[in-house]
Design a protein around this motif. Sequence first.
Motif, PDB file in Angstrom:
ATOM      1  N   LEU A 116       0.818  -1.212   0.000  1.00  0.00           N
ATOM      2  CA  LEU A 116       0.000   0.000   0.000  1.00  0.00           C
ATOM      3  C   LEU A 116       0.853   1.264   0.000  1.00  0.00           C
ATOM      4  N   GLU A 117       1.686   1.416   1.026  1.00  0.00           N
ATOM      5  CA  GLU A 117       2.508   2.628   1.114  1.00  0.00           C
ATOM      6  C   GLU A 117       3.589   2.478   2.175  1.00  0.00           C
ATOM      7  N   THR A 118       4.504   3.431   2.158  1.00  0.00           N
ATOM      8  CA  THR A 118       5.592   3.517   3.137  1.00  0.00           C
ATOM      9  C   THR A 118       5.477   4.833   3.883  1.00  0.00           C
ATOM     10  N   ILE A 119       5.670   4.770   5.198  1.00  0.00           N
ATOM     11  CA  ILE A 119       5.719   5.980   6.023  1.00  0.00           C
ATOM     12  C   ILE A 119       7.055   5.936   6.762  1.00  0.00           C
ATOM     13  N   ARG A 120       7.856   6.973   6.576  1.00  0.00           N
ATOM     14  CA  ARG A 120       9.153   7.042   7.257  1.00  0.00           C
ATOM     15  C   ARG A 120       9.251   8.344   8.030  1.00  0.00           C
ATOM     16  N   SER A 121       9.961   8.273   9.149  1.00  0.00           N
ATOM     17  CA  SER A 121      10.233   9.470   9.922  1.00  0.00           C
ATOM     18  C   SER A 121      11.740   9.625  10.057  1.00  0.00           C
ATOM     19  N   THR A 122      12.273  10.700   9.509  1.00  0.00           N
ATOM     20  CA  THR A 122      13.701  10.970   9.690  1.00  0.00           C
ATOM     21  C   THR A 122      13.967  11.512  11.086  1.00  0.00           C
ATOM     22  N   LYS A 123      12.961  12.156  11.664  1.00  0.00           N
ATOM     23  CA  LYS A 123      13.094  12.726  13.012  1.00  0.00           C
ATOM     24  C   LYS A 123      13.111  11.621  14.083  1.00  0.00           C
ATOM     25  N   LYS A 124      12.131  10.717  14.027  1.00  0.00           N
ATOM     26  CA  LYS A 124      12.031   9.653  15.041  1.00  0.00           C
ATOM     27  C   LYS A 124      12.685   8.347  14.587  1.00  0.00           C
ATOM     28  N   LYS A 125      13.114   8.311  13.328  1.00  0.00           N
ATOM     29  CA  LYS A 125      13.877   7.192  12.752  1.00  0.00           C
ATOM     30  C   LYS A 125      13.106   5.870  12.757  1.00  0.00           C
ATOM     31  N   PHE A 126      11.857   5.936  12.277  1.00  0.00           N
ATOM     32  CA  PHE A 126      11.095   4.702  12.106  1.00  0.00           C
ATOM     33  C   PHE A 126      10.700   4.541  10.652  1.00  0.00           C
ATOM     34  N   SER A 127      10.405   3.291  10.300  1.00  0.00           N
ATOM     35  CA  SER A 127       9.883   2.950   8.978  1.00  0.00           C
ATOM     36  C   SER A 127       8.666   2.074   9.168  1.00  0.00           C
ATOM     37  N   VAL A 128       7.614   2.385   8.420  1.00  0.00           N
ATOM     38  CA  VAL A 128       6.373   1.618   8.459  1.00  0.00           C
ATOM     39  C   VAL A 128       5.987   1.314   7.016  1.00  0.00           C
ATOM     40  N   TYR A 129       5.834   0.030   6.720  1.00  0.00           N
ATOM     41  CA  TYR A 129       5.395  -0.415   5.405  1.00  0.00           C
ATOM     42  C   TYR A 129       4.018  -1.035   5.587  1.00  0.00           C
ATOM     43  N   LEU A 130       3.051  -0.511   4.859  1.00  0.00           N
ATOM     44  CA  LEU A 130       1.668  -0.959   4.992  1.00  0.00           C
ATOM     45  C   LEU A 130       1.291  -1.897   3.845  1.00  0.00           C
ATOM     46  N   PHE A 131       0.571  -2.967   4.213  1.00  0.00           N
ATOM     47  CA  PHE A 131       0.152  -3.983   3.258  1.00  0.00           C
ATOM     48  C   PHE A 131      -1.285  -4.376   3.536  1.00  0.00           C
ATOM     49  N   ARG A 132      -1.931  -4.873   2.505  1.00  0.00           N
ATOM     50  CA  ARG A 132      -3.250  -5.459   2.665  1.00  0.00           C
ATOM     51  C   ARG A 132      -3.102  -6.957   2.414  1.00  0.00           C
ATOM     52  N   ASN A 174      19.036   4.287  17.079  1.00  0.00           N
ATOM     53  CA  ASN A 174      19.103   5.609  17.709  1.00  0.00           C
ATOM     54  C   ASN A 174      17.787   6.391  17.562  1.00  0.00           C
ATOM     55  N   GLY A 175      16.692   5.670  17.298  1.00  0.00           N
ATOM     56  CA  GLY A 175      15.396   6.328  17.120  1.00  0.00           C
ATOM     57  C   GLY A 175      14.576   6.372  18.392  1.00  0.00           C
ATOM     58  N   LYS A 176      13.342   6.797  18.236  1.00  0.00           N
ATOM     59  CA  LYS A 176      12.391   6.888  19.347  1.00  0.00           C
ATOM     60  C   LYS A 176      11.364   5.762  19.203  1.00  0.00           C
ATOM     61  N   PRO A 177      10.919   5.161  20.324  1.00  0.00           N
ATOM     62  CA  PRO A 177       9.917   4.092  20.246  1.00  0.00           C
ATOM     63  C   PRO A 177       8.673   4.535  19.474  1.00  0.00           C
ATOM     64  N   LEU A 178       8.078   3.589  18.757  1.00  0.00           N
ATOM     65  CA  LEU A 178       6.879   3.834  17.961  1.00  0.00           C
ATOM     66  C   LEU A 178       5.707   3.099  18.602  1.00  0.00           C
ATOM     67  N   PHE A 179       4.674   3.851  18.961  1.00  0.00           N
ATOM     68  CA  PHE A 179       3.487   3.310  19.616  1.00  0.00           C
ATOM     69  C   PHE A 179       2.827   2.241  18.744  1.00  0.00           C
ATOM     70  N   ILE A 180       2.447   1.119  19.356  1.00  0.00           N
ATOM     71  CA  ILE A 180       1.726   0.044  18.676  1.00  0.00           C
ATOM     72  C   ILE A 180       0.243   0.191  19.019  1.00  0.00           C
ATOM     73  N   PRO A 181      -0.624   0.262  18.011  1.00  0.00           N
ATOM     74  CA  PRO A 181      -2.053   0.402  18.322  1.00  0.00           C
ATOM     75  C   PRO A 181      -2.578  -0.857  19.012  1.00  0.00           C
ATOM     76  N   PRO A 182      -3.436  -0.688  20.016  1.00  0.00           N
ATOM     77  CA  PRO A 182      -3.981  -1.872  20.699  1.00  0.00           C
ATOM     78  C   PRO A 182      -4.987  -2.591  19.811  1.00  0.00           C
TER      79      PRO A 182
END
Length: 156
Positions: A71-87, A101-109
């Motif tokens: 579907l898409e990619t979401i990246r944060s250079t500030k918090k240093k995370f990568s999220v790849y979305l799929f269906r 060296n990034g910041k933790p990324l919240f996991i949705p419940p």
Amino acid sequence: MKKAIILFLLLLSAPYLAAQQNPETLKGQLALDNPRVINYLKSLDTSDAGEKLQGIKLSDGSVTLENHVFLETIRSTKKKFSVYLFRIGAKTVAYTWVEPNGKPLFIPPCPSDYGDEGQYVLSGDVYTWKDVQPGDGIIIIECVTDKWINEIKRTK
């Protein structure tokens, strides 16, 4: 004689090569699989959106991302995370990681009636943190919501 020596060396090296392909510990397996899958994910481009993936083989012989639609990619250079979305079927899943060296990324419940844990490492083992921790490798999140996607897009 030459063929016999080559055959002997191949037989002698077979257990060593098998040990290299089949790590004995979860840590060893993830050390092989995380970089391989991260490189695969990084090779996806916006032009691949909507494509069904063949997936990538893991060190235990299983295949991850098979039949997932990118579907898409979401990246944060500030918090240093990568999220790849799929269906996959009717469900949206995320393959995520946070650089060391990034910041933790919240996991949705997950909803209370959800039968499974909702977040896993590549081996299929449950990931018990409430956030994707820096340096933990790929975490697969199953309870992805539009609200969560919008929140992480804003924190980029």
